[in-house]
Scaffold this active site. Structure first.
Site, PDB file in Angstrom:
ATOM      1  N   ALA A 101      46.683  42.653  31.448  1.00 57.36           N
ATOM      2  CA  ALA A 101      45.920  42.787  32.700  1.00 57.36           C
ATOM      3  C   ALA A 101      46.870  43.088  33.858  1.00 57.36           C
ATOM      4  CB  ALA A 101      45.113  41.530  32.945  1.00 57.36           C
ATOM      5  N   ARG A 102      47.579  42.070  34.333  1.00 55.52           N
ATOM      6  CA  ARG A 102      48.607  42.233  35.357  1.00 55.52           C
ATOM      7  C   ARG A 102      49.512  41.008  35.279  1.00 55.52           C
ATOM      8  NH1 ARG A 102      47.491  46.813  35.427  1.00 55.52           N
ATOM      9  NH2 ARG A 102      46.697  48.082  37.143  1.00 55.52           N
ATOM     10  N   GLU A 126      62.544  40.264  35.138  1.00 57.51           N
ATOM     11  CA  GLU A 126      63.946  40.069  34.732  1.00 57.51           C
ATOM     12  C   GLU A 126      64.111  38.907  33.767  1.00 57.51           C
ATOM     13  OE1 GLU A 126      65.144  41.347  39.056  1.00 57.51           O
ATOM     14  OE2 GLU A 126      66.495  39.805  38.276  1.00 57.51           O
ATOM     15  N   HIS A 155      54.588  48.640  30.617  1.00 62.09           N
ATOM     16  CA  HIS A 155      53.284  49.020  31.192  1.00 62.09           C
ATOM     17  C   HIS A 155      52.714  50.234  30.442  1.00 62.09           C
ATOM     18  CE1 HIS A 155      50.651  49.796  35.010  1.00 62.09           C
ATOM     19  NE2 HIS A 155      49.943  49.388  33.971  1.00 62.09           N
ATOM     20  N   ALA A 206      47.833  52.192  29.236  1.00 60.95           N
ATOM     21  CA  ALA A 206      47.001  53.382  29.409  1.00 60.95           C
ATOM     22  C   ALA A 206      47.759  54.656  29.067  1.00 60.95           C
ATOM     23  CB  ALA A 206      46.512  53.450  30.852  1.00 60.95           C
TER      24      ALA A 206
HETATM   25  N1  LIG Z   1      48.111  47.500  30.915  1.00 62.63           N
HETATM   26  C1  LIG Z   1      47.514  48.572  31.363  1.00 62.63           C
HETATM   27  O1  LIG Z   1      48.048  49.690  31.320  1.00 62.63           O
HETATM   28  C2  LIG Z   1      46.135  48.479  31.906  1.00 62.63           C
HETATM   29  C3  LIG Z   1      45.736  47.349  32.547  1.00 62.63           C
HETATM   30  N2  LIG Z   1      44.462  47.248  33.040  1.00 62.63           N
HETATM   31  C4  LIG Z   1      44.105  45.988  33.729  1.00 62.63           C
HETATM   32  O2  LIG Z   1      42.949  45.460  33.100  1.00 62.63           O
HETATM   33  C5  LIG Z   1      42.010  45.083  34.095  1.00 62.63           C
HETATM   34  C6  LIG Z   1      40.614  45.138  33.520  1.00 62.63           C
HETATM   35  O3  LIG Z   1      40.264  46.488  33.233  1.00 62.63           O
HETATM   36  P1  LIG Z   1      38.772  46.904  32.821  1.00 62.63           P
HETATM   37  O4  LIG Z   1      38.307  46.090  31.672  1.00 62.63           O
HETATM   38  O5  LIG Z   1      38.768  48.375  32.706  1.00 62.63           O
HETATM   39  O6  LIG Z   1      37.996  46.450  34.147  1.00 62.63           O
HETATM   40  P2  LIG Z   1      36.467  46.042  34.307  1.00 62.63           P
HETATM   41  O7  LIG Z   1      36.209  46.028  35.766  1.00 62.63           O
HETATM   42  O8  LIG Z   1      35.610  46.856  33.430  1.00 62.63           O
HETATM   43  O9  LIG Z   1      36.421  44.530  33.761  1.00 62.63           O
HETATM   44  C7  LIG Z   1      36.962  43.432  34.415  1.00 62.63           C
HETATM   45  C8  LIG Z   1      36.079  42.236  34.088  1.00 62.63           C
HETATM   46  O10 LIG Z   1      36.728  41.053  34.558  1.00 62.63           O
HETATM   47  C9  LIG Z   1      35.705  40.169  34.997  1.00 62.63           C
HETATM   48  N3  LIG Z   1      36.261  39.141  35.842  1.00 62.63           N
HETATM   49  C10 LIG Z   1      36.641  39.234  37.153  1.00 62.63           C
HETATM   50  N4  LIG Z   1      37.117  38.052  37.564  1.00 62.63           N
HETATM   51  C11 LIG Z   1      37.035  37.196  36.516  1.00 62.63           C
HETATM   52  C12 LIG Z   1      37.379  35.840  36.328  1.00 62.63           C
HETATM   53  N5  LIG Z   1      37.910  35.109  37.321  1.00 62.63           N
HETATM   54  N6  LIG Z   1      37.157  35.285  35.105  1.00 62.63           N
HETATM   55  C13 LIG Z   1      36.630  35.997  34.106  1.00 62.63           C
HETATM   56  N7  LIG Z   1      36.267  37.285  34.233  1.00 62.63           N
HETATM   57  C14 LIG Z   1      36.478  37.872  35.427  1.00 62.63           C
HETATM   58  C15 LIG Z   1      34.692  41.073  35.688  1.00 62.63           C
HETATM   59  O11 LIG Z   1      33.426  40.453  35.776  1.00 62.63           O
HETATM   60  C16 LIG Z   1      34.690  42.296  34.758  1.00 62.63           C
HETATM   61  O12 LIG Z   1      33.677  42.196  33.787  1.00 62.63           O
HETATM   62  C17 LIG Z   1      42.277  46.062  35.256  1.00 62.63           C
HETATM   63  O13 LIG Z   1      41.840  45.534  36.488  1.00 62.63           O
HETATM   64  C18 LIG Z   1      43.773  46.234  35.197  1.00 62.63           C
HETATM   65  O14 LIG Z   1      44.411  45.251  35.993  1.00 62.63           O
HETATM   66  C19 LIG Z   1      43.547  48.243  32.884  1.00 62.63           C
HETATM   67  C20 LIG Z   1      43.889  49.401  32.253  1.00 62.63           C
HETATM   68  C21 LIG Z   1      45.249  49.640  31.749  1.00 62.63           C
HETATM   69  O1  LIG Z   2      44.530  51.578  34.696  1.00 63.15           O
HETATM   70  C1  LIG Z   2      45.248  50.585  34.940  1.00 63.15           C
HETATM   71  O2  LIG Z   2      44.869  49.574  35.534  1.00 63.15           O
HETATM   72  C2  LIG Z   2      46.638  50.580  34.486  1.00 63.15           C
HETATM   73  O3  LIG Z   2      47.303  49.581  34.585  1.00 63.15           O
HETATM   74  C3  LIG Z   2      47.242  51.838  33.979  1.00 63.15           C
HETATM   75  O4  LIG Z   2      48.290  52.145  34.832  1.00 63.15           O
HETATM   76  P1  LIG Z   2      49.011  53.588  34.753  1.00 63.15           P
HETATM   77  O5  LIG Z   2      47.943  54.580  35.064  1.00 63.15           O
HETATM   78  O6  LIG Z   2      49.520  53.716  33.345  1.00 63.15           O
HETATM   79  O7  LIG Z   2      50.100  53.518  35.762  1.00 63.15           O
END
Ligand SMILES: NC(=O)C1=CN([C@@H]2O[C@H](COP(=O)(O)OP(=O)(O)OC[C@H]3O[C@@H](n4cnc5c(N)ncnc54)[C@H](O)[C@@H]3O)[C@@H](O)[C@H]2O)C=CC1
Ligand SMILES: O=C(O)C(=O)COP(=O)(O)O
Length: 397
Positions: free
Chosen positions: A237-238, A266, A279, A282
């Site tokens: 997630a983050r 680090e 990271h 995606a």
């Molecule tokens: N590692 C990577 O490259 C990537 C990381 N991400 C991260 O993943 C996160 C989620 O992405 P998606 O699923 O596409 O977003 P999304 O918006 O479809 O889903 C997020 C879900 O989290 C829920 N939520 C919000 N606060 C909450 C809480 N306190 N407790 C439980 N559930 C809660 C929301 O209701 C929603 O259903 C993004 O915001 C981003 O930070 C996303 C894409 C790529």
């Molecule tokens: O879509 C997100 O939230 C991601 O974390 C993907 O990040 P990026 O587009 O690979 O820099």
């Protein structure tokens, strides 16, 4: 002559998306000082000095914590993202993460490499050492283990369903799950109503929430302590969703078996029980194409037609264009009598409204209005003079 919109890209965006832009109407560059729009992935916009020229920001991806979303809303600048466009890529990496942790794959591969590269073993000596050493990497299987999924959005639902299909018991927690996502979720996934219950019952926890105030440090020392000993935390997630110090302490004590994550620090990246990826969630050609296409289409629809789809700070507002009309897009504060004042200005100018939509979201609202015929430039100034109107634009088709 209709305007040619300058779009500044702050990250590499897939050409499959960029090539959809008509170069007669859009000028792409990395160095503009007065762009109409910004197209980006993870570039940090928090210290960006927002130019007056800016109409919109499009994030080719899901997370918008790199963007000052609220500040831009107050300036009448919509921020778009691309929900779901990279979800499968992240899901696949999470499944890989489950297996990396359960089978100790990272250390096992390092061990083998070391036998050859450092210890210079070969032939029968290599075979012997492989067979003698492998027991230290013996792992465990996934069926019957419990996975707790926090956040059942685009990614969380795919992860939950995939883990369930691999024989895991899956628990899900998301107090704000949408109806659409609930329909997609396998009926075998058990929804729990408290995050504490999810931690207490899960051998693996995977995080799929945005980084917001409510999720900062969600994985805390106390919650980790409530998990069964030898559990695994996966964080795609983050970084900020996890108290990393607490995780490292739990890895040292044996309370956690592994921490698999996508956000190098680090200290974390060099810990022997941490597997950190750069990271990568995606970073597949498919996800990059999907995100770019969606971000570009939403951005051009806004710039050319004023339509707002998949914005994280303004409501969904879209209308088809009609011939012989002029369109206005108006951002305003969400307070009483805004619509009345806007329509009064239009009526006093003798304009006939053919379509009108106004929607509010939080503190702000957006109005799209089509009027018959041409509109004088002064009308925009009259609308801007209304107390509470933030921004107004005459949208040339
Ligand atoms: N590692 C990577 O490259 C990537 C990381 N991400 C991260 O993943 C996160 C989620 O992405 P998606 O699923 O596409 O977003 P999304 O918006 O479809 O889903 C997020 C879900 O989290 C829920 N939520 C919000 N606060 C909450 C809480 N306190 N407790 C439980 N559930 C809660 C929301 O209701 C929603 O259903 C993004 O915001 C981003 O930070 C996303 C894409 C790529
Ligand atoms: O879509 C997100 O939230 C991601 O974390 C993907 O990040 P990026 O587009 O690979 O820099």
């Amino acid at each position: 002559m209709p305007e040619t919109f300058r779009i500044q890209t702050l990250n590499a965006i897939s050409p499959l998306g960029l090539n959809r832009l008509d170069r007669e109407r859009f000028d792409l560059g990395t160095e503009f000082t007065d762009p109409r729009a910004i197209l980006l992935r993870s570039a940090d916009l928090h210290s960006y000095d927002v130019p007056h020229s800016l109409y919109a920001v499009a994030r080719a991806g899901a997370g918008t914590n790199n963007i000052p979303v609220e500040k831009l809303a107050s300036l009448g600048i919509p921020v778009f993202n691309t929900p779901g466009a990279n979800a499968n890529a992240v899901k696949e990496l999470v499944i890989a993460g489950l297996l990396l942790a359960a089978r100790n794959l990272y250390h096992a591969a390092d061990y083998t490499k070391d036998l050859v590269a450092e210890q210079q073993l070969s032939g029968k000596d290599l075979d012997k050492q492989v067979e003698a050493g492998k027991k230290q990497f013996a792992g465990f299987e996934l069926p019957g283990r419990t996975l707790g999924v926090i956040g059942l959005g685009a990614i969380g639902v795919l992860v939950a369903n995939a883990a369930q299909a691999m024989g895991m018991k899956v628990l899900g927690y998301d107090p704000a799950i949408t109806i659409e996502r609930a329909w997609q979720l396998s009926p075998s996934v058990e929804q729990v109503t408290s995050v504490e219950e999810l931690f207490a019952r899960s051998d693996f926890i995977t995080l799929h929430v945005p980084l917001i105030e409510a999720t900062q440090g969600l994985v805390s020392a106390e919650r980790i302590a409530s998990m069964p000993a030898g559990s695994v935390v996966l964080n795609f997630a983050r970084g900020g969703v996890v108290d990393e110090e607490a995780v490292l302490a739990a890895l040292d004590s044996g309370q956690l078996h592994a921490y698999v994550n996508d956000f190098p620090t680090e200290v974390g990246a060099v810990h022997p029980k941490v597997i950190t990826l750069p990271h990568l969630g995606a970073s597949t050609s498919e996800a990059e194409d999907n995100c770019a296409v969606m971000a570009v289409d939403q951005l051009s629809d806004f710039l050319l037609h004023g339509n707002i789809r998949n914005s994280v700070n303004f409501p969904e507002v879209a209308m088809a264009r009609s011939p012989n009309t002029t369109r206005l897009g108006i951002f305003n504060e969400n307070k009483p009598n805004m619509i009345g004042q806007i329509t009064t200005v239009l009526a006093e100018a003798g304009l006939n409204v053919t379509e009108f939509t106004n929607k509010a979201r939080g503190d702000y609202a957006y109005t799209l209005v089509d009027v018959e015929g041409e509109v004088a430039d002064e009308l925009k100034e009259q609308i801007l003079a209304i107390d509470g109107v933030i921004r107004a634009r005459k949208i040339e088709g």
